[in-house]
Write a protein that holds these residues in place. Structure first.
Motif, PDB file in Angstrom:
ATOM      1  N   GLY A  36     -24.841  27.551   6.857  1.00 32.37           N
ATOM      2  CA  GLY A  36     -24.849  26.673   8.020  1.00 32.37           C
ATOM      3  C   GLY A  36     -23.527  26.666   8.765  1.00 32.37           C
ATOM      4  N   VAL A  37     -22.426  26.801   8.047  1.00 32.16           N
ATOM      5  CA  VAL A  37     -21.104  26.805   8.685  1.00 32.16           C
ATOM      6  C   VAL A  37     -20.930  28.061   9.523  1.00 32.16           C
ATOM      7  CG1 VAL A  37     -18.616  26.882   8.243  1.00 32.16           C
ATOM      8  CG2 VAL A  37     -20.064  25.297   6.960  1.00 32.16           C
ATOM      9  N   LYS A  38     -21.313  29.220   8.979  1.00 29.45           N
ATOM     10  CA  LYS A  38     -21.188  30.465   9.761  1.00 29.45           C
ATOM     11  C   LYS A  38     -22.126  30.450  10.960  1.00 29.45           C
ATOM     12  CE  LYS A  38     -21.796  33.431   6.474  1.00 29.45           C
ATOM     13  NZ  LYS A  38     -21.917  34.670   5.723  1.00 29.45           N
ATOM     14  N   GLU A  39     -23.297  29.844  10.817  1.00 29.50           N
ATOM     15  CA  GLU A  39     -24.222  29.731  11.952  1.00 29.50           C
ATOM     16  C   GLU A  39     -23.627  28.842  13.035  1.00 29.50           C
ATOM     17  OE1 GLU A  39     -28.039  28.464  10.462  1.00 29.50           O
ATOM     18  OE2 GLU A  39     -28.175  30.197   9.125  1.00 29.50           O
ATOM     19  N   ALA A  40     -23.005  27.716  12.622  1.00 29.52           N
ATOM     20  CA  ALA A  40     -22.367  26.814  13.580  1.00 29.52           C
ATOM     21  C   ALA A  40     -21.197  27.516  14.276  1.00 29.52           C
ATOM     22  CB  ALA A  40     -21.891  25.549  12.876  1.00 29.52           C
ATOM     23  N   LEU A  41     -20.470  28.326  13.538  1.00 31.58           N
ATOM     24  CA  LEU A  41     -19.374  29.102  14.116  1.00 31.58           C
ATOM     25  C   LEU A  41     -19.907  30.041  15.191  1.00 31.58           C
ATOM     26  CD1 LEU A  41     -16.372  30.066  13.988  1.00 31.58           C
ATOM     27  CD2 LEU A  41     -17.155  31.733  12.296  1.00 31.58           C
ATOM     28  N   ALA A  42     -20.981  30.749  14.879  1.00 30.91           N
ATOM     29  CA  ALA A  42     -21.579  31.696  15.827  1.00 30.91           C
ATOM     30  C   ALA A  42     -22.084  30.993  17.092  1.00 30.91           C
ATOM     31  CB  ALA A  42     -22.716  32.459  15.156  1.00 30.91           C
ATOM     32  N   GLU A  43     -22.484  29.730  16.943  1.00 31.10           N
ATOM     33  CA  GLU A  43     -22.990  28.957  18.084  1.00 31.10           C
ATOM     34  C   GLU A  43     -21.875  28.228  18.825  1.00 31.10           C
ATOM     35  OE1 GLU A  43     -25.909  26.412  16.292  1.00 31.10           O
ATOM     36  OE2 GLU A  43     -27.255  28.083  15.827  1.00 31.10           O
ATOM     37  N   GLY A  44     -20.622  28.406  18.400  1.00 33.51           N
ATOM     38  CA  GLY A  44     -19.489  27.767  19.062  1.00 33.51           C
ATOM     39  C   GLY A  44     -19.306  26.300  18.709  1.00 33.51           C
ATOM     40  N   LYS A  45     -19.938  25.840  17.643  1.00 24.97           N
ATOM     41  CA  LYS A  45     -19.836  24.437  17.239  1.00 24.97           C
ATOM     42  C   LYS A  45     -18.638  24.181  16.336  1.00 24.97           C
ATOM     43  CE  LYS A  45     -24.794  23.772  17.654  1.00 24.97           C
ATOM     44  NZ  LYS A  45     -26.061  23.578  16.929  1.00 24.97           N
ATOM     45  N   ILE A  46     -18.055  25.259  15.829  1.00 25.88           N
ATOM     46  CA  ILE A  46     -16.844  25.194  15.005  1.00 25.88           C
ATOM     47  C   ILE A  46     -15.836  26.148  15.630  1.00 25.88           C
ATOM     48  CG2 ILE A  46     -15.863  25.820  12.756  1.00 25.88           C
ATOM     49  CD1 ILE A  46     -18.429  24.868  11.460  1.00 25.88           C
ATOM     50  N   SER A  47     -14.592  25.716  15.703  1.00 24.10           N
ATOM     51  CA  SER A  47     -13.518  26.514  16.292  1.00 24.10           C
ATOM     52  C   SER A  47     -13.283  27.804  15.498  1.00 24.10           C
ATOM     53  CB  SER A  47     -12.237  25.682  16.313  1.00 24.10           C
ATOM     54  OG  SER A  47     -11.099  26.483  16.453  1.00 24.10           O
ATOM     55  N   GLN A  48     -13.242  28.919  16.199  1.00 24.07           N
ATOM     56  CA  GLN A  48     -12.986  30.208  15.544  1.00 24.07           C
ATOM     57  C   GLN A  48     -11.612  30.209  14.884  1.00 24.07           C
ATOM     58  OE1 GLN A  48     -15.189  33.147  15.513  1.00 24.07           O
ATOM     59  NE2 GLN A  48     -13.762  33.544  13.843  1.00 24.07           N
ATOM     60  N   SER A  49     -10.611  29.628  15.524  1.00 22.75           N
ATOM     61  CA  SER A  49      -9.262  29.637  14.944  1.00 22.75           C
ATOM     62  C   SER A  49      -9.204  28.784  13.672  1.00 22.75           C
ATOM     63  CB  SER A  49      -8.217  29.175  15.956  1.00 22.75           C
ATOM     64  OG  SER A  49      -8.442  27.845  16.353  1.00 22.75           O
ATOM     65  N   ARG A  50      -9.898  27.643  13.662  1.00 24.83           N
ATOM     66  CA  ARG A  50      -9.939  26.819  12.448  1.00 24.83           C
ATOM     67  C   ARG A  50     -10.661  27.560  11.328  1.00 24.83           C
ATOM     68  NH1 ARG A  50      -7.862  22.323  10.452  1.00 24.83           N
ATOM     69  NH2 ARG A  50      -9.828  21.299  10.009  1.00 24.83           N
ATOM     70  N   TYR A  51     -11.760  28.233  11.648  1.00 27.71           N
ATOM     71  CA  TYR A  51     -12.486  29.000  10.645  1.00 27.71           C
ATOM     72  C   TYR A  51     -11.616  30.140  10.109  1.00 27.71           C
ATOM     73  CZ  TYR A  51     -15.970  31.785   8.275  1.00 27.71           C
ATOM     74  OH  TYR A  51     -16.647  32.517   7.331  1.00 27.71           O
ATOM     75  N   ASN A  52     -10.915  30.828  11.011  1.00 27.21           N
ATOM     76  CA  ASN A  52     -10.032  31.920  10.589  1.00 27.21           C
ATOM     77  C   ASN A  52      -8.952  31.400   9.634  1.00 27.21           C
ATOM     78  OD1 ASN A  52     -11.513  33.608  12.240  1.00 27.21           O
ATOM     79  ND2 ASN A  52      -9.953  33.763  13.813  1.00 27.21           N
ATOM     80  N   ASN A  53      -8.389  30.218   9.936  1.00 28.30           N
ATOM     81  CA  ASN A  53      -7.391  29.614   9.050  1.00 28.30           C
ATOM     82  C   ASN A  53      -8.007  29.308   7.686  1.00 28.30           C
ATOM     83  OD1 ASN A  53      -5.384  29.663  10.986  1.00 28.30           O
ATOM     84  ND2 ASN A  53      -5.757  27.571  11.658  1.00 28.30           N
ATOM     85  N   TYR A  54      -9.225  28.786   7.700  1.00 28.71           N
ATOM     86  CA  TYR A  54      -9.930  28.485   6.451  1.00 28.71           C
ATOM     87  C   TYR A  54     -10.074  29.745   5.600  1.00 28.71           C
ATOM     88  CZ  TYR A  54     -13.880  27.693   3.337  1.00 28.71           C
ATOM     89  OH  TYR A  54     -14.697  27.644   2.230  1.00 28.71           O
ATOM     90  N   VAL A  55     -10.551  30.818   6.216  1.00 34.64           N
ATOM     91  CA  VAL A  55     -10.762  32.077   5.482  1.00 34.64           C
ATOM     92  C   VAL A  55      -9.439  32.599   4.928  1.00 34.64           C
ATOM     93  CG1 VAL A  55     -11.487  34.491   5.698  1.00 34.64           C
ATOM     94  CG2 VAL A  55     -12.849  32.685   6.759  1.00 34.64           C
ATOM     95  N   GLN A  56      -8.389  32.542   5.721  1.00 33.75           N
ATOM     96  CA  GLN A  56      -7.085  33.031   5.273  1.00 33.75           C
ATOM     97  C   GLN A  56      -6.591  32.235   4.061  1.00 33.75           C
ATOM     98  OE1 GLN A  56      -4.021  33.083   8.255  1.00 33.75           O
ATOM     99  NE2 GLN A  56      -2.414  33.445   6.769  1.00 33.75           N
ATOM    100  N   ILE A  57      -6.657  30.915   4.150  1.00 35.39           N
ATOM    101  CA  ILE A  57      -6.192  30.072   3.041  1.00 35.39           C
ATOM    102  C   ILE A  57      -7.091  30.268   1.818  1.00 35.39           C
ATOM    103  CG2 ILE A  57      -5.830  27.693   2.275  1.00 35.39           C
ATOM    104  CD1 ILE A  57      -5.124  27.063   5.256  1.00 35.39           C
ATOM    105  N   TYR A  58      -8.400  30.344   2.033  1.00 34.58           N
ATOM    106  CA  TYR A  58      -9.335  30.561   0.920  1.00 34.58           C
ATOM    107  C   TYR A  58      -8.974  31.846   0.170  1.00 34.58           C
ATOM    108  CZ  TYR A  58     -13.720  30.939  -1.646  1.00 34.58           C
ATOM    109  OH  TYR A  58     -14.651  31.042  -2.644  1.00 34.58           O
ATOM    110  N   ASN A  59      -8.735  32.907   0.919  1.00 38.20           N
ATOM    111  CA  ASN A  59      -8.403  34.193   0.286  1.00 38.20           C
ATOM    112  C   ASN A  59      -7.062  34.134  -0.435  1.00 38.20           C
ATOM    113  OD1 ASN A  59     -10.780  35.567   0.898  1.00 38.20           O
ATOM    114  ND2 ASN A  59     -10.046  36.087   2.935  1.00 38.20           N
TER     115      ASN A  59
END
Length: 67
Positions: A36-59
């Motif tokens: 659901g989070v990736k779907e919301a990202l694709a629909e512009g409901k979640i900021s791409q930069s915030r998601y990118n930060n999440y992925v970077q920190i997660y990794n």
């Protein structure tokens, strides 16, 4: 620091409304299908930069566990 990768999504409150649409409990919102989070990202409901930060920190947290 003491933060586990599984706890990281809790610091991204904008993910919460969409997590119920994830197929798997404990979804990392990175590589799982039907997220659901990736779907919301694709629909512009979640900021791409915030998601990118999440992925970077997660990794970084995931890699930290290897040492």
């Amino acid at each position: 620091f003491g933060l586990e990768k599984e706890q990281l999504a809790g610091y991204y409150p904008e993910f919460v409304p969409f997590e119920k649409y994830c197929r798997f409990g404990g979804c990392s919102h990175i590589s799982e299908p039907v997220c659901g989070v990736k779907e919301a990202l694709a629909e512009g409901k979640i900021s791409q930069s915030r998601y990118n930060n999440y992925v970077q920190i997660y990794n970084e947290l995931k890699d930290k566990r290897k040492y």
